[in-house]
Design a protein around this motif. Structure first.
Motif, PDB file in Angstrom:
ATOM      1  N   THR A   2      69.805  96.414 -29.543  1.00 13.03           N
ATOM      2  CA  THR A   2      69.751  95.041 -30.009  1.00 13.03           C
ATOM      3  C   THR A   2      69.730  94.957 -31.524  1.00 13.03           C
ATOM      4  OG1 THR A   2      67.381  95.080 -29.722  1.00 13.03           O
ATOM      5  CG2 THR A   2      68.655  94.148 -27.940  1.00 13.03           C
ATOM      6  N   ILE A   3      68.814  95.647 -32.143  1.00 12.10           N
ATOM      7  CA  ILE A   3      68.794  95.683 -33.596  1.00 12.10           C
ATOM      8  C   ILE A   3      69.723  96.812 -33.999  1.00 12.10           C
ATOM      9  CG2 ILE A   3      67.416  96.045 -35.664  1.00 12.10           C
ATOM     10  CD1 ILE A   3      65.010  94.991 -34.132  1.00 12.10           C
ATOM     11  N   GLU A   4      70.738  96.490 -34.763  1.00 15.68           N
ATOM     12  CA  GLU A   4      71.749  97.480 -35.093  1.00 15.68           C
ATOM     13  C   GLU A   4      71.206  98.581 -35.988  1.00 15.68           C
ATOM     14  OE1 GLU A   4      75.676  97.101 -37.564  1.00 15.68           O
ATOM     15  OE2 GLU A   4      75.889  96.119 -35.629  1.00 15.68           O
ATOM     16  N   ILE A  35      63.705 101.729 -35.116  1.00  9.91           N
ATOM     17  CA  ILE A  35      63.606 101.062 -33.824  1.00  9.91           C
ATOM     18  C   ILE A  35      63.251 102.118 -32.784  1.00  9.91           C
ATOM     19  CG2 ILE A  35      64.724  99.504 -32.190  1.00  9.91           C
ATOM     20  CD1 ILE A  35      64.549  98.592 -35.244  1.00  9.91           C
ATOM     21  N   ALA A  36      62.021 102.105 -32.328  1.00 13.39           N
ATOM     22  CA  ALA A  36      61.567 103.106 -31.363  1.00 13.39           C
ATOM     23  C   ALA A  36      61.974 102.751 -29.932  1.00 13.39           C
ATOM     24  CB  ALA A  36      60.058 103.258 -31.444  1.00 13.39           C
ATOM     25  N   TYR A  37      62.008 101.459 -29.607  1.00 11.75           N
ATOM     26  CA  TYR A  37      62.321 101.018 -28.249  1.00 11.75           C
ATOM     27  C   TYR A  37      63.356  99.893 -28.287  1.00 11.75           C
ATOM     28  CZ  TYR A  37      57.934 103.480 -27.723  1.00 11.75           C
ATOM     29  OH  TYR A  37      56.938 104.435 -27.782  1.00 11.75           O
ATOM     30  N   PRO A  38      64.611 100.201 -28.597  1.00 18.10           N
ATOM     31  CA  PRO A  38      65.625  99.161 -28.755  1.00 18.10           C
ATOM     32  C   PRO A  38      65.865  98.327 -27.498  1.00 18.10           C
ATOM     33  CG  PRO A  38      66.628 101.334 -28.820  1.00 18.10           C
ATOM     34  CD  PRO A  38      65.145 101.536 -28.841  1.00 18.10           C
ATOM     35  N   ALA A  39      65.725  98.904 -26.330  1.00 19.36           N
ATOM     36  CA  ALA A  39      65.966  98.158 -25.092  1.00 19.36           C
ATOM     37  C   ALA A  39      64.918  97.075 -24.859  1.00 19.36           C
ATOM     38  CB  ALA A  39      66.008  99.115 -23.904  1.00 19.36           C
ATOM     39  N   ASP A  40      63.745  97.219 -25.455  1.00 21.73           N
ATOM     40  CA  ASP A  40      62.668  96.245 -25.262  1.00 21.73           C
ATOM     41  C   ASP A  40      62.685  95.103 -26.277  1.00 21.73           C
ATOM     42  OD1 ASP A  40      61.738  97.689 -23.104  1.00 21.73           O
ATOM     43  OD2 ASP A  40      60.371  98.886 -24.329  1.00 21.73           O
ATOM     44  N   CYS A  41      63.598  95.164 -27.240  1.00 26.80           N
ATOM     45  CA  CYS A  41      63.693  94.108 -28.255  1.00 26.80           C
ATOM     46  C   CYS A  41      64.092  92.789 -27.603  1.00 26.80           C
ATOM     47  CB  CYS A  41      64.718  94.505 -29.313  1.00 26.80           C
ATOM     48  SG  CYS A  41      65.020  93.216 -30.533  1.00 26.80           S
ATOM     49  N   GLN A  42      63.398  91.724 -27.942  1.00 30.10           N
ATOM     50  CA  GLN A  42      63.668  90.399 -27.384  1.00 30.10           C
ATOM     51  C   GLN A  42      64.555  89.544 -28.291  1.00 30.10           C
ATOM     52  OE1 GLN A  42      62.581  89.474 -24.190  1.00 30.10           O
ATOM     53  NE2 GLN A  42      62.252  91.680 -24.230  1.00 30.10           N
ATOM     54  N   ALA A  55      66.696  94.252 -44.894  1.00 29.86           N
ATOM     55  CA  ALA A  55      67.134  95.579 -44.459  1.00 29.86           C
ATOM     56  C   ALA A  55      67.538  95.648 -42.987  1.00 29.86           C
ATOM     57  CB  ALA A  55      66.022  96.594 -44.718  1.00 29.86           C
ATOM     58  N   ILE A  56      67.314  94.585 -42.226  1.00 29.92           N
ATOM     59  CA  ILE A  56      67.552  94.631 -40.783  1.00 29.92           C
ATOM     60  C   ILE A  56      68.823  93.875 -40.421  1.00 29.92           C
ATOM     61  CG2 ILE A  56      66.622  94.004 -38.519  1.00 29.92           C
ATOM     62  CD1 ILE A  56      63.824  94.364 -39.815  1.00 29.92           C
ATOM     63  N   THR A  57      69.671  94.543 -39.642  1.00 30.65           N
ATOM     64  CA  THR A  57      70.902  93.942 -39.154  1.00 30.65           C
ATOM     65  C   THR A  57      70.834  93.886 -37.636  1.00 30.65           C
ATOM     66  OG1 THR A  57      72.114  94.929 -40.986  1.00 30.65           O
ATOM     67  CG2 THR A  57      73.417  94.142 -39.136  1.00 30.65           C
ATOM     68  N   ILE A  58      71.152  92.738 -37.072  1.00 27.14           N
ATOM     69  CA  ILE A  58      71.172  92.582 -35.625  1.00 27.14           C
ATOM     70  C   ILE A  58      72.625  92.543 -35.171  1.00 27.14           C
ATOM     71  CG2 ILE A  58      70.538  91.091 -33.690  1.00 27.14           C
ATOM     72  CD1 ILE A  58      68.101  90.236 -35.322  1.00 27.14           C
ATOM     73  N   SER A  59      72.951  93.319 -34.146  1.00 28.00           N
ATOM     74  CA  SER A  59      74.322  93.410 -33.652  1.00 28.00           C
ATOM     75  C   SER A  59      74.852  92.035 -33.276  1.00 28.00           C
ATOM     76  CB  SER A  59      74.398  94.284 -32.404  1.00 28.00           C
ATOM     77  OG  SER A  59      73.702  95.464 -32.555  1.00 28.00           O
ATOM     78  N   PRO A  60      76.070  91.699 -33.695  1.00 29.20           N
ATOM     79  CA  PRO A  60      76.633  90.381 -33.374  1.00 29.20           C
ATOM     80  C   PRO A  60      76.729  90.116 -31.876  1.00 29.20           C
ATOM     81  CG  PRO A  60      77.971  91.485 -35.016  1.00 29.20           C
ATOM     82  CD  PRO A  60      76.945  92.474 -34.551  1.00 29.20           C
ATOM     83  N   GLU A  61      77.036  91.136 -31.089  1.00 27.66           N
ATOM     84  CA  GLU A  61      77.177  90.917 -29.645  1.00 27.66           C
ATOM     85  C   GLU A  61      75.831  90.671 -28.955  1.00 27.66           C
ATOM     86  OE1 GLU A  61      76.809  95.340 -30.202  1.00 27.66           O
ATOM     87  OE2 GLU A  61      78.070  93.816 -31.099  1.00 27.66           O
ATOM     88  N   LYS A  62      74.743  91.077 -29.577  1.00 26.33           N
ATOM     89  CA  LYS A  62      73.416  90.867 -29.016  1.00 26.33           C
ATOM     90  C   LYS A  62      72.681  89.708 -29.678  1.00 26.33           C
ATOM     91  CE  LYS A  62      73.356  94.363 -26.192  1.00 26.33           C
ATOM     92  NZ  LYS A  62      73.088  94.284 -24.786  1.00 26.33           N
ATOM     93  N   SER A  63      73.172  89.276 -30.807  1.00 25.19           N
ATOM     94  CA  SER A  63      72.491  88.235 -31.569  1.00 25.19           C
ATOM     95  C   SER A  63      72.623  86.881 -30.883  1.00 25.19           C
ATOM     96  CB  SER A  63      73.074  88.155 -32.977  1.00 25.19           C
ATOM     97  OG  SER A  63      72.414  87.177 -33.726  1.00 25.19           O
TER      98      SER A  63
END
Length: 71
Positions: A2-4, A35-42, A55-63
């Motif tokens: 989720t968080i790129e 990001i230790a647990y990317p699958a758990d990101c809400q 400094a944080i980029t969130i993937s466009p397909e998940k954003s």
């Protein structure tokens, strides 16, 4: 994922403190966030919004669009 990426992290820990799902950790060697647990990101965007150096980029397909309540 989720968080790129977290690139340009200064190690302030703000993202770790603001994450409601506790998925971000600080690397003991580099003292920078990862990001230790990317699958758990809400995908709440709090880490991205509060990062002082953007400094944080969130993937466009998940954003998802940030919703602001005016109530």
């Amino acid at each position: 994922m989720t968080i790129e990426k977290i690139q340009g992290c200064i190690g302030c820990g703000t993202c770790i403190e603001t994450c409601p799902t506790d998925v971000i950790r600080k690397d003991p060697k580099t003292k920078k966030a990862f990001i230790a647990y990317p699958a758990d990101c809400q995908i709440c965007h709090l880490c991205r919004m509060y990062c002082p150096v953007d400094a944080i980029t969130i993937s466009p397909e998940k954003s998802i669009p940030v919703v602001v309540s005016w109530g």
